[in-house]
Design a protein around this motif. Structure first.
Motif, PDB file in Angstrom:
ATOM      1  N   VAL A  49      10.873 -17.886 -61.939  1.00 42.63           N
ATOM      2  CA  VAL A  49      10.364 -18.991 -61.113  1.00 42.63           C
ATOM      3  C   VAL A  49      10.893 -18.927 -59.670  1.00 42.63           C
ATOM      4  O   VAL A  49      10.165 -19.257 -58.728  1.00 42.63           O
ATOM      5  N   THR A  50      12.114 -18.457 -59.479  1.00 46.91           N
ATOM      6  CA  THR A  50      12.630 -18.378 -58.096  1.00 46.91           C
ATOM      7  C   THR A  50      11.868 -17.315 -57.287  1.00 46.91           C
ATOM      8  O   THR A  50      11.569 -17.514 -56.113  1.00 46.91           O
ATOM      9  N   PHE A  51      11.529 -16.201 -57.947  1.00 47.28           N
ATOM     10  CA  PHE A  51      10.760 -15.152 -57.252  1.00 47.28           C
ATOM     11  C   PHE A  51       9.362 -15.675 -56.912  1.00 47.28           C
ATOM     12  O   PHE A  51       8.869 -15.522 -55.793  1.00 47.28           O
ATOM     13  N   GLY A  52       8.739 -16.279 -57.907  1.00 55.65           N
ATOM     14  CA  GLY A  52       7.378 -16.786 -57.718  1.00 55.65           C
ATOM     15  C   GLY A  52       7.330 -17.856 -56.640  1.00 55.65           C
ATOM     16  O   GLY A  52       6.406 -17.888 -55.813  1.00 55.65           O
ATOM     17  N   ALA A  53       8.349 -18.716 -56.615  1.00 54.64           N
ATOM     18  CA  ALA A  53       8.369 -19.805 -55.627  1.00 54.64           C
ATOM     19  C   ALA A  53       8.483 -19.243 -54.205  1.00 54.64           C
ATOM     20  O   ALA A  53       7.839 -19.741 -53.273  1.00 54.64           O
ATOM     21  N   ALA A  54       9.290 -18.202 -54.039  1.00 58.10           N
ATOM     22  CA  ALA A  54       9.441 -17.612 -52.697  1.00 58.10           C
ATOM     23  C   ALA A  54       8.125 -16.989 -52.231  1.00 58.10           C
ATOM     24  O   ALA A  54       7.710 -17.160 -51.077  1.00 58.10           O
ATOM     25  N   ALA A  75       7.773  -7.437 -59.231  1.00 58.02           N
ATOM     26  CA  ALA A  75       7.474  -6.267 -58.389  1.00 58.02           C
ATOM     27  C   ALA A  75       7.029  -6.715 -56.990  1.00 58.02           C
ATOM     28  O   ALA A  75       7.452  -6.137 -55.973  1.00 58.02           O
ATOM     29  N   GLU A  76       6.219  -7.741 -56.926  1.00 60.21           N
ATOM     30  CA  GLU A  76       5.766  -8.256 -55.614  1.00 60.21           C
ATOM     31  C   GLU A  76       6.955  -8.765 -54.797  1.00 60.21           C
ATOM     32  O   GLU A  76       7.060  -8.568 -53.593  1.00 60.21           O
TER      33      GLU A  76
END
Ligand code: BTN
Length: 246
Positions: free
Chosen positions: A84-89, A193-194
């Motif tokens: 969730v932290t990666f997606g939020a950024a 990966a993104e």
């Protein structure tokens, strides 16, 4: 003496929200929107404040919340939600991209040039997550405490224009809603990966205390894997110095 009555500038729900923004609660002032989210128990509920008296940052730091100038909000989510932290950024970067080039700086800061314009703090309590996001929107340099002035920035400072906070908030929620959907349908690996790509750390030579090495990968927790003279080392979230770029 007359008292200023603040009006809620935000919608009460996001049109077409699947999860994030189905219900939006606004507060003129609160200690921390993350605390409100952790107490709510409602999946996708959003808590937004004009001002936080005890805004929290990562590593126990404070988050300075200049009244009415930034966006300080938290999304309550039923967990677990890996990545969730990666997606939020990524969502925040994309939501702001029509008006400003925002970069993700490891471990997870949102930056315009060298200045940090936003941060993300995920906290957990039992099965619930609070995804907290702080964005500096319309602050001028003087609106930050002097200790932050050398490294804090805002969207206004980066672009020279005043941003519409309501529109910016809605864009952020729409992108967050989409990324939560992607994570819940199993796209963790793609998002990781993104995010790794966006952080742009691979190949950089970094130093953390006595450890120096070249970044070969960013693991599933966001830690750097370094090739050092004495073998592979893992460096978790914390301050690193980038000594050169290969
Ligand atoms: C960081 O240290 O970079 C993370 C900052 C996160 C700040 C936001 S503002 C809304 C939410 N409520 C908090 O108390 N913290 C987060």
């Amino acid at each position: 003496m007359s008292e200023t009555v603040l009006m809620n500038p935000f919608p009460e729900a996001l049109v077409d929200a699947r999860v994030v923004g189905k219900k939006i609660s606004w507060y003129p002032e609160t200690a921390s929107t993350n605390t409100l989210a952790l107490e709510s128990g409602v999946d996708g509920a959003v808590f937004v404040a004009e001002y936080q008296t005890a805004g929290r940052g990562r590593h126990g730091r404070r988050w300075h919340s200049a009244p009415g100038l930034g966006l300080y909000f938290s999304v309550a989510l039923w967990g677990p939600l890996r990545g969730v932290t990666f997606g939020a950024a990524l969502a925040a970067r994309d939501a702001l991209s029509s008006g400003c080039a925002v970069a993700i700086r490891w471990p997870n800061d949102l930056c315009c040039g060298q200045r940090k314009i936003g941060g993300i703090l995920v906290e957990q309590r039992e099965g619930l997550l609070a995804l907290g996001i702080g964005i500096n929107v319309n602050q001028h340099m003087d609106d930050f405490p002097s200790c932050l002035r050398h490294r804090a920035g805002s969207l206004l400072m980066a672009t020279g224009v005043v941003w519409d906070r309501r529109e910016t908030f809605c864009q952020l929620l729409m992108h967050l809603d989409a990324v939560v959907q992607r994570l819940r349908t199993g796209e963790f690996d793609v998002i990781h990966a993104e995010w790794t790509d966006a952080c742009n750390m691979i190949g950089k030579r970094v130093r953390r205390g006595a450890i120096t090495g070249k970044v070969t990968a960013v693991d599933m927790e966001g830690a750097l894997l370094l090739q050092t003279a004495t073998g592979m080392k893992r460096v978790g979230c914390g301050d690193v110095t980038i000594s050169d770029i290969e």
